[in-house]
Design an enzyme around this catalytic site. Structure first.
Site, PDB file in Angstrom:
ATOM      1  N   GLU A  10       0.856  -1.190   0.000  1.00 35.84           N
ATOM      2  CA  GLU A  10       0.000   0.000   0.000  1.00 35.84           C
ATOM      3  C   GLU A  10       0.885   1.231   0.000  1.00 35.84           C
ATOM      4  O   GLU A  10       1.057   1.905   1.008  1.00 35.84           O
ATOM      5  CB  GLU A  10      -0.969   0.002   1.185  1.00 35.84           C
ATOM      6  CG  GLU A  10      -2.055   1.058   1.008  1.00 35.84           C
ATOM      7  CD  GLU A  10      -2.960   1.229   2.201  1.00 35.84           C
ATOM      8  OE1 GLU A  10      -3.379   0.221   2.797  1.00 35.84           O
ATOM      9  OE2 GLU A  10      -3.249   2.392   2.544  1.00 35.84           O
ATOM     10  N   HIS A  12       1.727   4.716  -2.070  1.00 31.98           N
ATOM     11  CA  HIS A  12       0.982   5.564  -3.004  1.00 31.98           C
ATOM     12  C   HIS A  12       1.856   6.539  -3.771  1.00 31.98           C
ATOM     13  O   HIS A  12       2.885   7.004  -3.287  1.00 31.98           O
ATOM     14  CB  HIS A  12      -0.088   6.341  -2.256  1.00 31.98           C
ATOM     15  CG  HIS A  12      -1.038   5.457  -1.500  1.00 31.98           C
ATOM     16  ND1 HIS A  12      -1.804   4.497  -2.123  1.00 31.98           N
ATOM     17  CD2 HIS A  12      -1.326   5.371  -0.187  1.00 31.98           C
ATOM     18  CE1 HIS A  12      -2.533   3.867  -1.210  1.00 31.98           C
ATOM     19  NE2 HIS A  12      -2.259   4.369  -0.031  1.00 31.98           N
ATOM     20  N   HIS A 162      -9.208  -0.035  -0.963  1.00 36.90           N
ATOM     21  CA  HIS A 162      -8.616   1.052  -0.177  1.00 36.90           C
ATOM     22  C   HIS A 162      -9.705   2.060   0.165  1.00 36.90           C
ATOM     23  O   HIS A 162     -10.656   2.215  -0.594  1.00 36.90           O
ATOM     24  CB  HIS A 162      -7.512   1.714  -1.021  1.00 36.90           C
ATOM     25  CG  HIS A 162      -6.720   2.742  -0.289  1.00 36.90           C
ATOM     26  ND1 HIS A 162      -7.125   4.059  -0.181  1.00 36.90           N
ATOM     27  CD2 HIS A 162      -5.544   2.647   0.374  1.00 36.90           C
ATOM     28  CE1 HIS A 162      -6.220   4.724   0.529  1.00 36.90           C
ATOM     29  NE2 HIS A 162      -5.263   3.899   0.883  1.00 36.90           N
ATOM     30  N   ASP A 280       1.776   2.387   3.746  1.00 34.96           N
ATOM     31  CA  ASP A 280       0.930   3.548   3.439  1.00 34.96           C
ATOM     32  C   ASP A 280       1.759   4.817   3.206  1.00 34.96           C
ATOM     33  O   ASP A 280       1.339   5.922   3.554  1.00 34.96           O
ATOM     34  CB  ASP A 280      -0.125   3.786   4.534  1.00 34.96           C
ATOM     35  CG  ASP A 280      -1.434   4.337   3.960  1.00 34.96           C
ATOM     36  OD1 ASP A 280      -1.464   4.710   2.776  1.00 34.96           O
ATOM     37  OD2 ASP A 280      -2.420   4.413   4.720  1.00 34.96           O
TER      38      ASP A 280
HETATM   39 ZN    ZN Z   1      -3.350   4.219   1.791  1.00 33.57          ZN
END
Ligand code: ZN
Length: 322
Positions: A10, A12, A162, A280
């Site tokens: 995850e 980004h 998500h 993240d």
């Molecule tokens: Zn995320």
């Protein structure tokens, strides 16, 4: 304690056109947002250095939320999805040993989305798709989105569910709890459970869904989910208990949760082979996430499974030979 080589799922990025607007992320402290936003389009040294610091060999990159899911015009959303996917492919070509990709898809037009997913997987080598919540209020159990699930099964790739921007917040929501603090998790967990109780998982036995943020609190909740689902007059004829379907179809990642107790609960309720490391980035502290899993009080085999081998199997990533 030795540092594990990791795959993270995850992580980004954003093309310029899809950088979150201040209005979309209005709950963010502006100072925090100002620090994060410049990191999103960057796909070179700064990101690689951060990955190195956390011991991450491979980052599976995805267009950040809300991304394609909130673009008003469907034709524009399809163009932007393709642009985001092409930009991601260009980054992967620059760093073939470090980056992989999840496709961004415009689900307002499911036929185009399925064609784009096929292109991304078969031509660009992407390892799945990542969807940021509902598409203008249509959740992934909407009957018109059936072809998406068939395409995912046909391509044998997972869908990463998500958080996005919920279109309807519960009346109890207050702004102090909105966004990543609580609101997104509530919406995403509900979204995931809809796939179970509305029969999507049963209709698509090979469908595999990944939830971030340690399963959006669901590993802790499974017993009560079964117990109370058995008593609702609205329950559907699903193949087994909601928790069994959850265990069969879902994987979770540790993104944004560096908590030994939450990890242990997830191992106990789902099994360690359903859990994968993630950070993240750039919303969370990538170095902290790496340090946390390296020091987590779990046995070395389990740790290796969580840090990379489950991801290698699920995403069909071949370990580096050299
Ligand atoms: Zn995320």
């Amino acid at each position: 304690m030795t540092a594990q080589t990791k795959i993270a799922l995850e992580e980004h990025f954003s093309i310029q056109e899809l950088l979150p607007t201040p209005a979309e992320l209005e709950f963010f402290d502006p100072q925090v947002l100002n620090r994060i936003e410049p990191l999103l389009p960057e796909l070179a040294d700064q990101r690689l250095t951060a990955m190195d610091r956390a011991g991450i060999e491979i980052a599976v990159l995805s267009q950040t939320a809300p991304g394609i899911q909130t673009v008003a015009s469907s034709s524009e959303a399809s163009v932007l999805a393709r642009r985001a996917n092409d930009a991601l492919q260009a980054a992967i070509q620059q760093q073939p040993r470090r980056f992989r990709g999840f496709a961004a898809l415009n689900l307002q037009d499911v036929e185009t989305a399925c064609a784009e997913l096929k292109r991304c997987v078969t031509e660009l080598g992407f390892v799945g798709a990542l969807i940021n919540g509902s598409s203008h209020g249509d959740y992934l159990d909407h009957p018109r989105l059936e072809p998406l699930w068939s395409t995912l099964e046909e391509l044998a790739v997972p869908l990463y569910l998500h958080p996005g921007l919920p279109t309807n917040q519960p009346a109890s929501m207050v702004r102090e709890l909105d966004g990543a603090t609580w609101g997104w998790s509530f919406d995403t967990a509900t979204h995931a459970l809809r796939l179970i109780v509305k029969g999507v998982c049963d209709k698509h036995p090979k469908a595999r869904v990944i939830l971030g943020h340690m399963g959006e609190n669901l590993p802790f909740y499974l017993w009560r989910l079964d117990s109370r689902y058995a008593t609702t007059r609205y329950r559907q004829a699903i193949s087994s208990s909601p928790s069994e379907i959850f265990r069969r179809h879902f994987f979770i990642t540790t993104s944004g949760v560096c908590d030994d107790a939450a990890l242990q609960c997830s191992i106990d309720t789902l099994g360690a082979d359903r859990i994968m490391f993630s950070t993240d980035y750039p919303y969370e502290d990538i170095a902290l996430a790496g340090r946390w899993i390296d020091q987590a009080p779990i046995d070395p085999l389990t740790k290796t499974m969580i840090c990379r081998t489950t991801a290698q199997t699920l995403l069909r990533i071949t370990p580096d030979q050299d």
